[in-house]
Design an enzyme around this catalytic site. Structure first.
Site, PDB file in Angstrom:
ATOM      1  N   LYS A 275      25.638  13.055   7.224  1.00  0.00           N
ATOM      2  CA  LYS A 275      26.207  13.738   7.184  1.00  0.00           C
ATOM      3  C   LYS A 275      25.909  14.855   7.359  1.00  0.00           C
ATOM      4  O   LYS A 275      26.718  16.239   7.523  1.00  0.00           O
ATOM      5  CB  LYS A 275      26.695  12.981   5.846  1.00  0.00           C
ATOM      6  CG  LYS A 275      24.691  12.959   5.246  1.00  0.00           C
ATOM      7  CD  LYS A 275      24.651  14.896   4.330  1.00  0.00           C
ATOM      8  CE  LYS A 275      23.611  15.223   3.779  1.00  0.00           C
ATOM      9  NZ  LYS A 275      22.661  16.332   2.957  1.00  0.00           N
TER      10      LYS A 275
ATOM     11  N   THR B 160      28.688  18.122   1.339  1.00  0.00           N
ATOM     12  CA  THR B 160      28.393  18.912   2.644  1.00  0.00           C
ATOM     13  C   THR B 160      28.639  18.940   3.947  1.00  0.00           C
ATOM     14  O   THR B 160      28.523  20.540   3.827  1.00  0.00           O
ATOM     15  CB  THR B 160      26.930  17.862   3.158  1.00  0.00           C
ATOM     16  OG1 THR B 160      26.047  16.961   2.189  1.00  0.00           O
ATOM     17  CG2 THR B 160      26.009  18.590   3.901  1.00  0.00           C
TER      18      THR B 160
ATOM     19  N   GLY C  92      22.592  12.020  -2.323  1.00  0.00           N
ATOM     20  CA  GLY C  92      23.585  11.718  -2.786  1.00  0.00           C
ATOM     21  C   GLY C  92      24.131  12.421  -2.796  1.00  0.00           C
ATOM     22  O   GLY C  92      23.562  13.855  -1.536  1.00  0.00           O
TER      23      GLY C  92
ATOM     24  N   GLY D 183       6.154  19.247  -2.048  1.00  0.00           N
ATOM     25  CA  GLY D 183       7.092  19.558  -1.121  1.00  0.00           C
ATOM     26  C   GLY D 183       7.646  20.926  -2.565  1.00  0.00           C
ATOM     27  O   GLY D 183       8.444  20.081  -3.356  1.00  0.00           O
ATOM     28  N   ALA D 184       7.292  21.582  -2.182  1.00  0.00           N
ATOM     29  CA  ALA D 184       7.980  23.026  -3.976  1.00  0.00           C
ATOM     30  C   ALA D 184       9.303  23.848  -2.991  1.00  0.00           C
ATOM     31  O   ALA D 184       9.996  24.533  -3.029  1.00  0.00           O
ATOM     32  CB  ALA D 184       7.006  23.965  -4.155  1.00  0.00           C
TER      33      ALA D 184
ATOM     34  N   ASN E 163      23.988  23.047   6.332  1.00  0.00           N
ATOM     35  CA  ASN E 163      23.878  22.677   7.971  1.00  0.00           C
ATOM     36  C   ASN E 163      24.908  23.022   8.036  1.00  0.00           C
ATOM     37  O   ASN E 163      26.361  23.385   8.750  1.00  0.00           O
ATOM     38  CB  ASN E 163      24.562  20.720   7.683  1.00  0.00           C
ATOM     39  CG  ASN E 163      22.700  20.394   8.004  1.00  0.00           C
ATOM     40  OD1 ASN E 163      22.539  20.625   9.298  1.00  0.00           O
ATOM     41  ND2 ASN E 163      22.561  19.747   7.009  1.00  0.00           N
TER      42      ASN E 163
ATOM     43  N   ASP F 242      28.054  12.448  -0.697  1.00  0.00           N
ATOM     44  CA  ASP F 242      27.083  13.054  -0.152  1.00  0.00           C
ATOM     45  C   ASP F 242      28.430  13.895   1.239  1.00  0.00           C
ATOM     46  O   ASP F 242      27.801  15.269   1.870  1.00  0.00           O
ATOM     47  CB  ASP F 242      25.432  12.275   0.451  1.00  0.00           C
ATOM     48  CG  ASP F 242      25.055  13.410   0.823  1.00  0.00           C
ATOM     49  OD1 ASP F 242      24.812  14.792   0.354  1.00  0.00           O
ATOM     50  OD2 ASP F 242      24.084  12.938   1.454  1.00  0.00           O
TER      51      ASP F 242
ATOM     52  N   LYS G 255      16.432  13.407   4.873  1.00  0.00           N
ATOM     53  CA  LYS G 255      17.525  13.171   4.885  1.00  0.00           C
ATOM     54  C   LYS G 255      17.130  13.028   6.428  1.00  0.00           C
ATOM     55  O   LYS G 255      17.488  13.963   7.094  1.00  0.00           O
ATOM     56  CB  LYS G 255      18.835  13.192   5.038  1.00  0.00           C
ATOM     57  CG  LYS G 255      18.317  13.042   3.153  1.00  0.00           C
ATOM     58  CD  LYS G 255      19.972  14.043   2.697  1.00  0.00           C
ATOM     59  CE  LYS G 255      20.265  13.238   1.405  1.00  0.00           C
ATOM     60  NZ  LYS G 255      21.342  13.353   0.181  1.00  0.00           N
TER      61      LYS G 255
END
Length: 339
Positions: A196, A253, A141, A13-14, A261, A249, A111
């Site tokens: 979160k 976030t 984290g 996954g890039a 988000n 975290d 997540k």
């Protein structure tokens, strides 16, 4: 030397975080191959030392190679890092499963909680890859990818039920700017990471509505409380929620403009529709938009009250206006704080 020592790593996954974590691993001395879905992305990494799509102004280390061939990336890997969105992890991993090295540690960066099964990402990995949970680790984290890519100091949590594997992965991603701590509480670390994103959406909505620091502090604190309630019934260690994967975290976030988000929530708070906010995000995934559905269902299944998650769900999926929704939240029944 540990039997789980990590020298060669495949990062599948890039995107922004996958590329950033691949850089961390390479800077830590690992032999890293980054798999990209598109050959053009892999070619740019190899020829120009940049990911032109997601990190165009960050130079990548020479020891990081890229390919669009998953078999090539996975060959001989001691650890396989899964850097795809939570809701597409199952489908992607099913295609990679026959290629996985037999003893490799499988590491999830996603997540979320899967919509169809309500399983955590480590559970999805163990099921699809047909491996013991002891082979699955997660990294979580306060890891805003842009800041990590710029080598701003940060810490993270490497969680695995097998402590020795966690320590081996800890050594594999330790740099002067990236400090990993180990934890064996997969349940708590993963729930914190999923919740979160939802709370960050709520904070973004509040910001878009013009609310200030008191409101943000309230949402962060009460969001942590409802995350802890869900964690308690699912067997998480309550101390995890006070640590880097929990409070650390959550604050990053909910407070940073770099958070997808929070930014997505701001657009909703300013009156944009879900489709308008998604278009403005240029295809970047705001994981909380989907996770709020699975977390809400998981909470209902276990009889846990999660009012913030419920409000975010109603705004995102039932078209409820964020303004009145915020008012209803603040107008809830008065009760002791620890309930």
């Amino acid at each position: 030397m540990s039997e789980h020592a990590v020298h060669r790593v495949a990062v599948l996954g890039a995107g922004t975080w996958g590329t950033t974590f691949a850089k961390v691993l390479a800077d830590a001395g690992c032999d890293v191959t980054l798999w990209a879905r598109r050959a053009a992305v892999a070619d740019a990494v190899n020829a120009k030392r940049i990911n032109t799509e997601y990190l165009p102004d960050v130079e990548l280390p020479p020891s990081l190679r890229a390919t669009d061939d998953a078999a090539e990336a996975l060959h001989g890997a001691d650890a396989v890092v899964l850097a795809v969105p939570s809701q597409s992890l199952r489908e992607n991993l099913a295609g990679w499963q026959p290629l996985l090295p037999p003893a490799a540690t499988l590491v999830s960066l996603a997540k979320g909680v899967e919509l169809s099964t309500l399983k955590r990402m480590s559970e999805v990995v163990a099921e699809v890859a047909d491996v013991a949970m002891s082979r699955v680790a997660v990294v979580s984290g306060p890891n805003l990818a842009r800041e990590v890519a710029e080598e701003q100091p940060t810490a993270t949590v490497v969680a695995c039920g097998d402590h020795d594997r966690a320590v081996a992965l800890q050594h594999a991603c330790s740099t002067g700017y990236f400090r990993p701590y180990t934890n064996t509480d997969l349940v708590g670390v993963e729930l914190a990471g999923a919740c979160k994103n939802v709370i960050a959406l709520a904070c973004g909505m509040a910001s878009g509505l013009g609310y200030g620091s008191n409101t943000m502090s309230t949402l962060i604190t009460r969001g942590l409380a409802e995350t802890g309630r869900l964690g308690a019934v699912l067997g998480a260690d309550p101390m995890t929620f006070a640590g880097l994967a929990g409070l650390g975290d959550l604050v990053a976030t909910c407070a940073s403009p770099l958070s997808r988000n929070r930014t997505f929530g701001q657009r909703l708070g300013r009156g944009e529709s879900l489709s308008q906010a998604q278009e403005a995000a240029h295809g970047q995934v705001a994981e909380g938009v989907k996770s709020c559905s699975s977390l809400r269902e998981l909470a209902e299944r276990h009889g846990v009250e999660m009012p913030l998650t419920d409000v975010v769900y109603r705004v995102c999926h039932e078209g409820v206006d964020p303004g009145p929704a915020a008012g209803r939240l603040l107008g809830r029944e008065r009760k002791p704080e620890r309930s």
